[in-house]
Design a protein around this motif. Structure first.
Motif, PDB file in Angstrom:
ATOM      1  N   PRO A 428      -6.901  61.458  73.124  1.00 22.51           N
ATOM      2  CA  PRO A 428      -7.568  62.190  74.215  1.00 22.51           C
ATOM      3  C   PRO A 428      -8.765  63.014  73.749  1.00 22.51           C
ATOM      4  O   PRO A 428      -9.718  63.222  74.492  1.00 22.51           O
ATOM      5  N   ASP A 429      -8.706  63.483  72.496  1.00 21.68           N
ATOM      6  CA  ASP A 429      -9.780  64.344  71.996  1.00 21.68           C
ATOM      7  C   ASP A 429     -10.814  63.588  71.166  1.00 21.68           C
ATOM      8  O   ASP A 429     -11.702  64.209  70.571  1.00 21.68           O
ATOM      9  N   ALA A 430     -10.713  62.235  71.115  1.00 23.38           N
ATOM     10  CA  ALA A 430     -11.576  61.471  70.206  1.00 23.38           C
ATOM     11  C   ALA A 430     -13.049  61.629  70.551  1.00 23.38           C
ATOM     12  O   ALA A 430     -13.876  61.928  69.672  1.00 23.38           O
ATOM     13  N   ARG A 431     -13.409  61.428  71.824  1.00 26.51           N
ATOM     14  CA  ARG A 431     -14.831  61.512  72.208  1.00 26.51           C
ATOM     15  C   ARG A 431     -15.360  62.925  71.980  1.00 26.51           C
ATOM     16  O   ARG A 431     -16.468  63.116  71.438  1.00 26.51           O
ATOM     17  N   GLN A 432     -14.573  63.905  72.372  1.00 27.94           N
ATOM     18  CA  GLN A 432     -15.001  65.300  72.197  1.00 27.94           C
ATOM     19  C   GLN A 432     -15.150  65.641  70.713  1.00 27.94           C
ATOM     20  O   GLN A 432     -16.089  66.347  70.316  1.00 27.94           O
ATOM     21  N   SER A 433     -14.242  65.108  69.885  1.00 22.66           N
ATOM     22  CA  SER A 433     -14.297  65.377  68.443  1.00 22.66           C
ATOM     23  C   SER A 433     -15.535  64.757  67.808  1.00 22.66           C
ATOM     24  O   SER A 433     -16.175  65.367  66.941  1.00 22.66           O
ATOM     25  N   LEU A 434     -15.882  63.537  68.225  1.00 28.56           N
ATOM     26  CA  LEU A 434     -17.085  62.892  67.682  1.00 28.56           C
ATOM     27  C   LEU A 434     -18.344  63.644  68.106  1.00 28.56           C
ATOM     28  O   LEU A 434     -19.281  63.789  67.310  1.00 28.56           O
ATOM     29  N   ASP A 435     -18.358  64.111  69.344  1.00 28.70           N
ATOM     30  CA  ASP A 435     -19.506  64.915  69.799  1.00 28.70           C
ATOM     31  C   ASP A 435     -19.615  66.206  68.975  1.00 28.70           C
ATOM     32  O   ASP A 435     -20.722  66.644  68.624  1.00 28.70           O
ATOM     33  N   ALA A 436     -18.454  66.797  68.654  1.00 26.22           N
ATOM     34  CA  ALA A 436     -18.453  68.026  67.851  1.00 26.22           C
ATOM     35  C   ALA A 436     -18.941  67.761  66.433  1.00 26.22           C
ATOM     36  O   ALA A 436     -19.638  68.597  65.838  1.00 26.22           O
ATOM     37  N   LEU A 437     -18.611  66.590  65.870  1.00 29.82           N
ATOM     38  CA  LEU A 437     -19.111  66.233  64.537  1.00 29.82           C
ATOM     39  C   LEU A 437     -20.632  66.095  64.550  1.00 29.82           C
ATOM     40  O   LEU A 437     -21.307  66.530  63.612  1.00 29.82           O
ATOM     41  N   ARG A 438     -21.167  65.490  65.601  1.00 23.61           N
ATOM     42  CA  ARG A 438     -22.632  65.386  65.700  1.00 23.61           C
ATOM     43  C   ARG A 438     -23.254  66.774  65.820  1.00 23.61           C
ATOM     44  O   ARG A 438     -24.287  67.059  65.193  1.00 23.61           O
ATOM     45  N   ALA A 439     -22.630  67.631  66.611  1.00 23.87           N
ATOM     46  CA  ALA A 439     -23.153  68.994  66.765  1.00 23.87           C
ATOM     47  C   ALA A 439     -23.095  69.761  65.444  1.00 23.87           C
ATOM     48  O   ALA A 439     -23.910  70.664  65.205  1.00 23.87           O
ATOM     49  N   ILE A 445     -22.336  57.817  62.901  1.00 24.34           N
ATOM     50  CA  ILE A 445     -20.886  57.638  62.952  1.00 24.34           C
ATOM     51  C   ILE A 445     -20.587  56.150  63.084  1.00 24.34           C
ATOM     52  O   ILE A 445     -21.105  55.469  63.972  1.00 24.34           O
ATOM     53  N   ILE A 446     -19.749  55.637  62.181  1.00 26.42           N
ATOM     54  CA  ILE A 446     -19.423  54.210  62.115  1.00 26.42           C
ATOM     55  C   ILE A 446     -17.927  54.028  62.337  1.00 26.42           C
ATOM     56  O   ILE A 446     -17.110  54.757  61.755  1.00 26.42           O
ATOM     57  N   LEU A 447     -17.551  53.071  63.168  1.00 28.00           N
ATOM     58  CA  LEU A 447     -16.150  52.699  63.342  1.00 28.00           C
ATOM     59  C   LEU A 447     -15.892  51.453  62.509  1.00 28.00           C
ATOM     60  O   LEU A 447     -16.536  50.414  62.730  1.00 28.00           O
TER      61      LEU A 447
END
Length: 599
Positions: A428-439, A445-447
């Motif tokens: 559930p927090d994956a998209r938010q976590s990736l956005d936070a890493l960019r911030a 970011i590579i999958l």
């Protein structure tokens, strides 16, 4: 030592004000000599190890003060030095408090059932399968499964989350959690030495004994600063003919912010990350985390939960969803496959009553068939079950299946019975976590997944990563890391499985997901997420950047002030006693600034 120096200074000052100047000099000398002797012994010990530090400057300044007939200056230096050492010890302890708190929670004994009786045993005697009684307020000594209707646990030591967690019968409970509800029974799943919390303790102990590259750099610069101090003191004496100027230079340089600020700041940052559930194994890894620009993330267990869940049940006409799940789960009681475990968990959640399977034959990795309620039942992949059919088709049930779904087919007496859809859901927090890493400063970011390429592409598109690729073997992930590092980017690898261990070891920063992850990945990684979530990682990157900035600020400002004071002393504007007091003010300011990394 601080008490000795303070006593000598107090008695000497009192004697001086009452007109006993000679006796005052003796008191100040006696307040300095024991501190100097202890310092010289410490220097000898460090020299035997091949280390040379700025303690030498403190010894030179105290020795010179006594030799030049300035015992008051020597006593003040002794007081400032011993006080600085005490302050540094306090600051380091304050910085380590979160990691020390983790170590202090280790359980030593447990209550084990032997038949119907309870015995208190050492946790080293616990074996998998042992049934333990966990009492209110106790810390779980090992990982295990709840053998009660429910258990209410405080998992803040592992996750940083203060909200209590309610676990149902059969749920996994992690060592290091604290029981805040009613007593319950725990069935141990692994020995204490292999438990989640034991692994955390080993990582913490290693982290506390490590030394950051920035701290080692500080040691090298400290030698240069020592040489500069001696040269400046000698030049001040040679050009002015006043030995007190040389003494003042030595006094002002005792000790140096360079060796105080960096270790305190780095340990503070590591303690701060531990508080949010991110265990950084050493100071060097914290510094590297501050430079990361590219992240390579595994899919299964990292961006997804890592466990297949039943998301949909499609029965044939005239059959209910519960009928399909109950029959499939009943047969799967005879299987140890991970999909069977997911079906059993879903059946338990619906409180379905299962029937015992008989005459079961399993084809590894494909499916199984046997008798359920005297009816022949087959469960497995569609191709496996279709081969068992005597008529009918699953086609009406296969429309609009999700790309990333796995389907389990069920047939009864040779006829289609239903399909069960399972998915490894995106966190559930994956998209938010990736956005936070960019911030936090990551630019790419590579999958990188071992799963099918179409599934990896679908997940990558959903999450908005820069590049997605699937169907990878461990060596393929290593090749991706080599390619990204060739572009002069600091690369972070995040994974949770044994197959991720080579890539975790190669990355500039390897991050293992969850303390429950494979032991190989936790050993290869430089950072371990104690909580099974991505969200704290972005916070850790921000903490790492702030910690490095605070350490550098402390060094630059502290050294600048020290050098300015040394020049003033060399020119005769700063007497030895006032110089010692000023340097202590600088040291206190530097340490307090370094402790900001805790906030």
């Amino acid at each position: 030592m601080l008490a000795i120096a303070l006593t000598g200074l107090s008695i000497g000052t009192a004697l001086w004000f009452t007109g006993f100047g000679t006796n005052a000099d003796l008191a100040w000398t006696l307040g300095t000599t024991p501190v100097l002797a202890g310092l010289l012994w410490q220097i000898i010990i460090t020299l035997r190890r091949g280390d040379v530090g700025l303690d030498v400057v403190a010894a030179l300044s105290m020795s010179a003060a006594l030799a030049f007939g300035e015992p008051l200056a020597g006593n003040v230096v002794a007081l400032m030095y011993s006080g600085g050492q005490l302050l540094e010890t306090f600051a380091a302890g304050r910085a380590r408090q979160e990691m020390t708190a983790l170590l202090g929670r280790v359980a030593r004994t447990a209550m084990r059932y032997d038949g119907t009786r309870l015995h208190e045993i050492d946790i080293t005697a616990i074996s998998p399968g042992d049934r333990l009684l966990i009492r209110h307020g106790e810390v779980l000594p090992v990982d295990g499964h709840v053998a009660a209707e429910q258990a209410e646990l405080d998992m803040s030591a592992l996750t940083g989350e203060s909200i209590p967690v309610h676990l149902a019968d059969g749920a996994e409970a992690l060592s290091g959690s604290t029981l805040i509800g009613a007593p319950f029974d725990l069935v141990a799943s692994r020995p204490a030495a292999e438990s989640t919390y034991a692994g955390i303790v080993r990582l913490v102990e290693a982290a506390q004994s490590s030394k950051a590259p920035m701290a080692r750099m500080a040691d090298r610069y400290a030698m240069g600063f020592l040489l500069l101090t001696v040269i400046l003191a000698g030049a001040a004496w040679a050009f002015s003919g006043d030995h007190l100027r040389a003494l003042a230079v030595l006094v002002v340089a005792t000790p140096c912010p360079l060796i105080l600020a960096v270790p305190v700041a780095i340990i503070s940052g590591m303690s701060r990350t531990a508080r949010i559930g991110v265990l950084v194994k050493n100071g060097g890894m914290l510094e590297a985390l501050a430079d990361v620009r590219t992240a390579v993330l595994d899919k299964t267990g990292t961006l997804t939960g890592g466990q297949a869940e039943v998301t949909e049940i499609r029965p044939m006409p005239g059959i209910t969803q519960d009928d399909v799940l109950r029959r499939a789960a009943s047969l799967d009681q005879a299987s140890g496959h991970v999909v069977a475990a997911a079906l059993l968990q879903a059946a338990a959640a619906r409180k379905l009553t299962l029937s015992p399977p008989t005459n079961v034959v399993e084809t590894a990795g494909e499916g199984l068939h046997g008798q359920i309620d005297d009816r022949t039942t087959a469960v497995g992949s569609r191709s496996y079950v279709i081969a068992q059919l005597t008529g009918g088709s699953f086609d009406p049930l296969t429309t609009d299946l999700p790309v990333d779904a796995m389907t389990v087919a069920i047939a009864v007496d040779g006829r289609p019975f239903g399909l069960i859809v399972l998915q490894d859901r995106i966190r559930p927090d994956a998209r938010q976590s990736l956005d936070a890493l960019r911030a936090a400063g990551l630019t790419r970011i590579i999958l990188a997944s071992g799963d099918r390429d179409d599934i990896a592409q679908a997940v990558g598109t959903d999450l908005g990563v820069d590049f997605s690729v699937g169907g990878l073997h461990p060596e393929d992930k290593v090749a991706i890391l080599r390619r990204e590092k060739a572009n002069n980017a600091k690369v972070m690898m995040v994974g949770d499985g044994i197959n991720d261990a080579p890539a975790l070891a190669l990355a500039d920063v390897g991050v293992a997901m969850g303390a429950r992850g494979a032991a190989a990945s936790s050993e290869a990684a430089g950072i371990v997420l104690l909580v099974d979530a991505l969200a704290p990682l972005a916070k850790a990157v921000t903490i790492a950047k702030r910690t490095r900035r605070i350490a550098l600020e402390s060094v630059v400002v502290g050294l600048g002030l020290s050098l300015a004071a040394m020049i003033a002393a060399a020119l005769g504007y700063l007497p030895p006693v006032q110089g010692a007091l000023l340097q202590e003010v600088i040291d206190v300011a530097v340490i307090l600034n370094a402790l900001r990394a805790l906030r």
